[in-house]
Design an enzyme around this catalytic site. Structure first.
Site, PDB file in Angstrom:
ATOM      1  N   GLU A 106       0.753  -1.099  -0.154  1.00 52.46           N
ATOM      2  CA  GLU A 106       0.033  -0.040   0.084  1.00 52.46           C
ATOM      3  C   GLU A 106       0.856   1.230   0.036  1.00 52.46           C
ATOM      4  OE1 GLU A 106      -4.339  -1.557   1.790  1.00 52.46           O
ATOM      5  OE2 GLU A 106      -2.774  -0.443   3.233  1.00 52.46           O
ATOM      6  N   CYS A 130       6.185  -5.643  15.749  1.00 54.23           N
ATOM      7  CA  CYS A 130       5.924  -4.547  16.935  1.00 54.23           C
ATOM      8  C   CYS A 130       4.183  -4.747  17.298  1.00 54.23           C
ATOM      9  CB  CYS A 130       5.991  -3.291  16.312  1.00 54.23           C
ATOM     10  SG  CYS A 130       7.604  -2.802  15.692  1.00 54.23           S
ATOM     11  N   GLY A 180       6.632  -2.592   6.345  1.00 54.36           N
ATOM     12  CA  GLY A 180       8.187  -3.142   6.327  1.00 54.36           C
ATOM     13  C   GLY A 180       9.078  -2.191   6.914  1.00 54.36           C
ATOM     14  N   GLU A 181      10.376  -2.741   6.946  1.00 51.83           N
ATOM     15  CA  GLU A 181      11.543  -2.083   7.689  1.00 51.83           C
ATOM     16  C   GLU A 181      12.449  -1.613   6.791  1.00 51.83           C
ATOM     17  OE1 GLU A 181      12.378  -0.662  10.692  1.00 51.83           O
ATOM     18  OE2 GLU A 181      14.303  -0.279   9.480  1.00 51.83           O
ATOM     19  N   SER A 212      11.909   6.012   7.937  1.00 51.44           N
ATOM     20  CA  SER A 212      11.507   5.583   9.426  1.00 51.44           C
ATOM     21  C   SER A 212      11.854   4.169   9.761  1.00 51.44           C
ATOM     22  CB  SER A 212      10.182   5.699   9.693  1.00 51.44           C
ATOM     23  OG  SER A 212       9.836   5.425  10.930  1.00 51.44           O
ATOM     24  N   SER A 234      11.406   5.115  15.292  1.00 49.88           N
ATOM     25  CA  SER A 234       9.969   4.548  15.932  1.00 49.88           C
ATOM     26  C   SER A 234      10.519   4.185  17.560  1.00 49.88           C
ATOM     27  CB  SER A 234       9.540   3.498  15.111  1.00 49.88           C
ATOM     28  OG  SER A 234       9.009   3.985  14.093  1.00 49.88           O
ATOM     29  N   LEU A 235      10.336   5.403  18.403  1.00 51.90           N
ATOM     30  CA  LEU A 235      10.975   4.979  19.510  1.00 51.90           C
ATOM     31  C   LEU A 235       9.707   4.369  20.541  1.00 51.90           C
ATOM     32  CD1 LEU A 235      13.532   5.328  21.351  1.00 51.90           C
ATOM     33  CD2 LEU A 235      12.445   7.497  22.113  1.00 51.90           C
ATOM     34  N   HIS A 236       8.724   5.062  20.850  1.00 52.16           N
ATOM     35  CA  HIS A 236       7.630   4.564  21.603  1.00 52.16           C
ATOM     36  C   HIS A 236       7.791   4.131  22.920  1.00 52.16           C
ATOM     37  CE1 HIS A 236       6.048   4.592  17.592  1.00 52.16           C
ATOM     38  NE2 HIS A 236       6.676   3.327  17.129  1.00 52.16           N
ATOM     39  N   ASN A 311      -3.733   4.203  16.400  1.00 47.10           N
ATOM     40  CA  ASN A 311      -5.056   3.942  15.722  1.00 47.10           C
ATOM     41  C   ASN A 311      -5.206   2.284  15.941  1.00 47.10           C
ATOM     42  OD1 ASN A 311      -5.468   6.175  13.977  1.00 47.10           O
ATOM     43  ND2 ASN A 311      -3.325   5.845  13.382  1.00 47.10           N
TER      44      ASN A 311
HETATM   45  N1  SAH Z   1       9.383  -0.067  10.111  1.00 43.09           N
HETATM   46  C1  SAH Z   1       9.454   1.058  10.262  1.00 43.09           C
HETATM   47  C2  SAH Z   1       8.466   1.824   9.139  1.00 43.09           C
HETATM   48  C3  SAH Z   1       7.316   1.500   9.187  1.00 43.09           C
HETATM   49  S1  SAH Z   1       6.074   1.877  10.744  1.00 43.09           S
HETATM   50  C4  SAH Z   1       9.466   1.616  11.536  1.00 43.09           C
HETATM   51  O1  SAH Z   1       9.258   0.925  12.535  1.00 43.09           O
HETATM   52  O2  SAH Z   1       9.390   2.811  11.698  1.00 43.09           O
HETATM   53  C5  SAH Z   1       5.830   3.477  10.341  1.00 43.09           C
HETATM   54  C6  SAH Z   1       5.379   4.107  11.710  1.00 43.09           C
HETATM   55  O3  SAH Z   1       3.935   3.841  12.042  1.00 43.09           O
HETATM   56  C7  SAH Z   1       5.949   3.776  12.884  1.00 43.09           C
HETATM   57  O4  SAH Z   1       6.458   4.840  13.829  1.00 43.09           O
HETATM   58  C8  SAH Z   1       5.086   2.870  13.680  1.00 43.09           C
HETATM   59  O5  SAH Z   1       5.381   2.732  14.898  1.00 43.09           O
HETATM   60  C9  SAH Z   1       3.767   3.474  13.393  1.00 43.09           C
HETATM   61  N2  SAH Z   1       2.710   2.726  13.807  1.00 43.09           N
HETATM   62  C10 SAH Z   1       2.592   1.464  13.582  1.00 43.09           C
HETATM   63  N3  SAH Z   1       1.373   1.124  13.921  1.00 43.09           N
HETATM   64  C11 SAH Z   1       0.740   2.096  14.508  1.00 43.09           C
HETATM   65  C12 SAH Z   1      -0.735   2.206  15.051  1.00 43.09           C
HETATM   66  N4  SAH Z   1      -1.473   1.141  15.145  1.00 43.09           N
HETATM   67  N5  SAH Z   1      -1.058   3.420  15.437  1.00 43.09           N
HETATM   68  C13 SAH Z   1      -0.188   4.408  15.166  1.00 43.09           C
HETATM   69  N6  SAH Z   1       1.179   4.446  14.838  1.00 43.09           N
HETATM   70  C14 SAH Z   1       1.451   2.928  14.278  1.00 43.09           C
END
Ligand code: SAH
Length: 373
Positions: A106, A130, A180-181, A212, A234-236, A311
């Site tokens: 997508e 994740c 993807g990564e 990212s 993508s720290l979180h 989300n």
């Molecule tokens: N693998 C890479 C790129 C894909 S994710 C990475 O991890 O950065 C792209 C972004 O969307 C990341 O910051 C990810 O953490 C975030 N993301 C993934 N699922 C999500 C969700 N359900 N709600 C909000 N953000 C989300």
């Protein structure tokens, strides 16, 4: 058409590769440079999908090229437009040898007031798992090729009628934040970035391309040195305890290593900051203590912080933080000097928001299978 019957594509080749391929196809060596230049401009400057359109190339040569090479786009399996103007495409790529089912990925276009961002995918599925990400619940199917990565932009430009793209172009920024990564598909990503940033083609500057990563530490330096794009992490979570649960890759590359790699990111400066993404999960990473730990962790790194409301997806083990909590969290981040950090979710009605990609088509396929039984 599958890739066994399809001619080799010229899309997704770097300039050097294009030159070699043309030479191997019989173009006289002294003409290779000029022909590559002409073809490059047709593909990436004018969006040509057929050699017959290349009016500054002699007719005979156009026919010869058309017998040997391919230029067409991948198939658009579906396209949805959100009430907020966000567009999502599901692309279906030609079958490769050994594939039972065509790979799909997508792409999302997000219009904003003074810019338009195209979010592109680099893999079908993902290996990272994740726990809050819906793509993470799907297995990795495969890496996308540079052709497939670049084609996502070509398709979006077709749809927005941006050939050639003028100064008022709508696609101004590219984010590698789809499925993807990217740092697990680095070679193809690197070639794709070179093509995207080329000033005689798609011409999107590296300052406007953001990659990212979930934190593939050993690749971060190369990413900066060899591509020169902007980095997002993508720290979180601001502690290993929290981050291990959300981004399992953290067990391999813990926060201390990740931060060290960020501090050394080539080209890092106040004008070229790293974006840290932080998805807001109720009761998991959203306390004020977490906010203070986050600010502390990023001290001294030229950084932007994006707080992303989670989300939710069906079956997700988390909930989005309450709005008041996000505001309190944001206030601490703001007070530490980071401006307007809450990212508003876009395209929610078409499942195009962060972390929701690919889900619907998988579901539809499951439904179709069920009704066929
Ligand atoms: N693998 C890479 C790129 C894909 S994710 C990475 O991890 O950065 C792209 C972004 O969307 C990341 O910051 C990810 O953490 C975030 N993301 C993934 N699922 C999500 C969700 N359900 N709600 C909000 N953000 C989300």
């Amino acid at each position: 058409m599958d890739s066994k019957t399809r001619l080799p594509s010229l899309v997704g080749l770097t300039r050097e590769e294009l030159g070699s391929v043309l030479e191997a196809a019989g173009i006289a060596p002294r003409q290779v440079r000029m022909r590559s230049q002409q073809i490059w401009r047709w593909i990436y400057g004018r969006g040509a999908t057929e050699f017959s359109a290349m009016s500054n190339i002699a007719l005979g040569l156009r026919c010869e090229l058309a017998q040997k090479f391919f230029l067409a786009r991948p198939q658009i399996a579906s396209r949805q437009v959100s009430a907020d103007g966000t567009i999502k495409w599901l692309l279906r790529f030609p079958l490769r040898e050994g594939e039972m089912r065509a790979a799909e990925a997508e792409t999302v276009y997000i219009p904003e007031e003074n810019r338009g961002t195209l979010c592109i995918s680099c893999q079908v599925g993902c290996t990272l798992n994740c726990t809050f990400c819906h793509t993470g619940t799907q297995n990795l199917v495969r890496n996308l090729s540079a052709e497939e990565i670049v084609s996502q932009i070509l398709i979006a430009r077709d749809a927005l009628e941006e050939w050639p793209a003028g100064p008022d172009r709508r696609i101004t920024n590219i984010v590698l934040m789809g499925m993807g990564e990217p740092l697990y598909n680095f070679d193809q990503i690197k070639n794709a970035i070179d093509i995207i940033a080329d000033g005689e083609g798609l011409s999107i500057s590296k300052r406007r391309i953001t990659l990212s990563t979930a934190g593939v530490v050993p690749m971060i330096e190369r990413c900066g040195a060899e591509t020169g794009v902007m980095l997002a992490i993508s720290l979180h979570g601001a502690s290993d305890e929290v981050r291990n649960k959300l981004v399992p890759l953290n067990k391999k590359y813990p926060i201390s290593l990740l931060m060290a790699a960020c501090r050394k990111y080539p080209g890092l400066s106040n004008a070229r900051r790293i974006t840290f993404e932080y998805v807001m999960l109720k009761g998991v990473n959203d306390s004020l203590k977490d906010a203070r730990a986050l600010v502390q962790l990023l001290k001294g790194i030229p950084a932007k912080i994006n707080l992303i409301p989670f989300n939710a997806w069906e079956g997700a083990p988390y909930e989005c933080s309450d709005w008041e909590q996000i505001e309190r969290f944001a206030e601490i981040v703001n007070r530490a000097g980071y401006a307007s950090p809450v990212r508003s979710p876009r395209g929610r009605d078409i499942m195009a928001a962060c972390g929701q990609l690919k889900t619907t088509s998988e579901k539809q396929r499951a439904k179709a299978r069920a009704s066929a039984d």
